[in-house]
Motif scaffolding. Structure first.
Motif, PDB file in Angstrom:
ATOM      1  N   ASN A   1      50.542 -54.579   6.138  1.00  0.00           N
ATOM      2  CA  ASN A   1      50.328 -55.581   7.259  1.00  0.00           C
ATOM      3  C   ASN A   1      51.025 -54.852   8.724  1.00  0.00           C
ATOM      4  OD1 ASN A   1      53.367 -55.050   7.351  1.00  0.00           O
ATOM      5  ND2 ASN A   1      53.648 -57.039   5.683  1.00  0.00           N
ATOM      6  N   ASN A   2      51.062 -55.577   9.701  1.00  0.00           N
ATOM      7  CA  ASN A   2      51.361 -55.056  10.896  1.00  0.00           C
ATOM      8  C   ASN A   2      53.042 -54.983  11.042  1.00  0.00           C
ATOM      9  OD1 ASN A   2      48.865 -54.268  11.698  1.00  0.00           O
ATOM     10  ND2 ASN A   2      48.441 -56.212  12.565  1.00  0.00           N
ATOM     11  N   MET A   3      53.430 -54.984  10.339  1.00  0.00           N
ATOM     12  CA  MET A   3      55.126 -54.755  10.368  1.00  0.00           C
ATOM     13  C   MET A   3      55.646 -53.592  11.420  1.00  0.00           C
ATOM     14  SD  MET A   3      57.605 -54.792   6.940  1.00  0.00           S
ATOM     15  CE  MET A   3      57.089 -56.009   6.222  1.00  0.00           C
ATOM     16  N   PRO A   4      56.668 -53.752  12.271  1.00  0.00           N
ATOM     17  CA  PRO A   4      57.025 -52.604  13.130  1.00  0.00           C
ATOM     18  C   PRO A   4      57.490 -51.711  12.264  1.00  0.00           C
ATOM     19  CG  PRO A   4      57.743 -54.645  13.999  1.00  0.00           C
ATOM     20  CD  PRO A   4      57.327 -55.095  12.625  1.00  0.00           C
ATOM     21  N   ASP A   5      57.611 -50.229  12.412  1.00  0.00           N
ATOM     22  CA  ASP A   5      58.187 -49.270  11.595  1.00  0.00           C
ATOM     23  C   ASP A   5      59.508 -49.511  11.114  1.00  0.00           C
ATOM     24  OD1 ASP A   5      55.744 -48.064  11.312  1.00  0.00           O
ATOM     25  OD2 ASP A   5      56.310 -46.343  12.626  1.00  0.00           O
ATOM     26  N   LYS A   6      60.337 -50.030  12.197  1.00  0.00           N
ATOM     27  CA  LYS A   6      61.781 -50.202  11.795  1.00  0.00           C
ATOM     28  C   LYS A   6      62.089 -51.041  10.654  1.00  0.00           C
ATOM     29  CE  LYS A   6      66.199 -51.683  14.080  1.00  0.00           C
ATOM     30  NZ  LYS A   6      66.331 -52.919  13.474  1.00  0.00           N
ATOM     31  N   LYS A   7      61.134 -52.138  10.737  1.00  0.00           N
ATOM     32  CA  LYS A   7      61.146 -53.304   9.848  1.00  0.00           C
ATOM     33  C   LYS A   7      60.973 -52.785   8.238  1.00  0.00           C
ATOM     34  CE  LYS A   7      61.839 -57.720   9.103  1.00  0.00           C
ATOM     35  NZ  LYS A   7      61.437 -58.972   9.333  1.00  0.00           N
TER      36      LYS A   7
END
Ligand code: ATP
Length: 407
Positions: free
Chosen positions: A22-28
């Motif tokens: 999915n397109n989750m940001p890296d920090k997440k």
């Protein structure tokens, strides 16, 4: 305070795939990985303490942003070693983020460096003036790593055949000669019948080239004698280390295939003894020589304990390993728990370099024979044993004459 155990082993590849797709940001994603790998500690009151996000910064190289550094404070009682293991041995961050990730720890903070690009597959050796006894080892994601032979006198290296050991050694020889033409002395041991190093015998800086075990014995005996003389000289002058002395000269003993020095069961006693004595002399030079300006580069494709003697490893704080077949071989070169060389991509020149406690993944510069010949062309001389009978009859034997070509 209780520490959760079994970190990385609880993470399933399905969990990591779900993060990746999915397109989750890296920090997440990083924080999800903490969660899936149970990267937390629990207090006696059952409070859960997770790594605490502090900040993120761009990582730049040559004025370009090449990645992001995420900084976390680890809760008391959470060992950084476990996170390092999860990243380097299990690969959870790399697999979850689908990017290259390096992790380090300083002043209580964990730094997760996430890179957008891969290491270069190849880059050419660049001839440059370097200060002190530094030589280029390779490019990491963000910088060029040097090895300083005055801070760490000896270097041990391993790697499966054809992954770039000899190329690295050639780059080091070139760099040493270019930067210290008057001060470096080289003793080269090439047990692959001299196919790589014999051609350098006429370089002014090369004192001897050994191409078999008997020649290696003679070469090492000469180095041992020099070491004894130097020890006396240091003692007489009250110096305890070359770095504190005014001496500029450094003597390098370089062995490209140390595996051929291991005594075999089929050898007769004399032959076995000669092999053992060569190994002993190499260990002795590594153990005693550093303080007196002797440096050793010890390379082999055979990464077993009998090829890399314990005494040599203990005295070589810098280690480099190209691709190896398994984690055990990697640990023999890089030290206990360091299995990373087994996971390296199958790319010549790709290596793990361990300098003291710091580990770098890097790409070693490629040097071509023609480039090396050109860079070193002014350093070739005719040595006495190469002088012809005719010249000897003319009495023209004393001077070393500039100009001789390599072969
Ligand atoms: N740093 C590098 N970058 C790109 N290609 C490289 C690099 N080092 C080596 N190579 C490629 O791999 C080949 C083998 O390299 P090299 O002879 O140094 O390997 P080796 O480990 O010493 O092998 P062996 O054990 O057989 O002597 C080279 O001819 C070159 O094509």
């Amino acid at each position: 305070m209780l520490i959760e155990t079994g970190l990385g082993l609880l993470v399933s590849s399905a969990m990591l795939t779900s993060i990746r797709t999915n397109n989750m940001p890296d920090k997440k994603k990083i924080e999800k990985i903490f969660e899936y790998t149970k990267t937390w500690v629990t207090t006696q009151g059952n409070d859960i303490k997770k790594p605490q996000f502090i900040r993120e910064d761009n990582i730049t190289a040559d004025e370009k942003v090449i990645g992001i550094e995420y900084v976390y404070r680890l809760p008391l009682g959470m060992p950084f070693k476990k996170l390092e293991y999860l990243n380097e041995n299990v690969g959870v961050f790399k697999d979850g983020l689908h990017k290259n990730v390096e992790i380090d720890f300083n002043e209580g903070m964990m730094h997760l460096n996430v890179y957008e690009a891969d290491l270069p597959k190849s880059w050419d050796y660049v001839d440059e003036k370097l200060e002190g006894w530094k030589v280029p080892i390779g490019k990491t994601y963000k910088e060029l790593i040097m090895h300083d032979f005055d801070s760490t006198p000896h270097l041990v290296g391993g790697g499966t055949t054809r992954y770039g050991k000899t190329n690295l050694v050639k780059g080091i020889i070139t760099s040493l000669i270019i930067n210290h033409p008057e001060d470096v002395e080289l003793y080269l041991i090439d047990l692959k019948s001299g196919v790589e190093f014999y051609r350098y015998r006429n370089l002014k800086q090369v004192q001897m080239v050994a191409t078999n075990v008997a020649e290696t014995y003679d070469l090492l005996t000469e180095v041992m004698l020099k070491l004894e003389v130097e020890k006396g000289y240091y003692r007489d002058n009250g110096w305890s280390n070359v770095i504190e002395s005014p001496i500029k000269k450094r003597t390098f003993v370089i062995i490209d295939e140390a595996g051929d020095l291991v005594p075999e069961s089929f050898m007769d006693k004399d032959e076995k003894d000669m092999h053992k004595e060569c190994q002993w002399m190499l260990s002795h030079i590594a153990r005693i020589g550093g303080a007196f300006g002797f440096r050793e580069l010890f390379f082999s494709q055979y990464t077993t304990a009998d090829v890399l003697p314990r005494q040599i490893k203990q005295n070589c704080d810098a280690k480099i390993s190209f691709k190896l077949q398994n984690g055990y071989s990697s640990e023999v070169v890089l030290g206990e728990g360091n299995t990373q060389a087994a996971d390296l991509e199958k790319i010549p020149g790709r290596a793990m370099f361990k300098d003291g406690a710091t580990m770098h993944k890097l790409q070693v510069p490629r040097i071509y024979d023609k480039q090396m010949e050109k860079l070193l062309q002014d350093h070739y001389v005719t040595k006495r044993k190469d002088i012809t009978d005719e010249q000897q009859a003319d009495g023209d034997t004393n001077e070393l004459i500039q100009i001789r070509d390599i072969d």
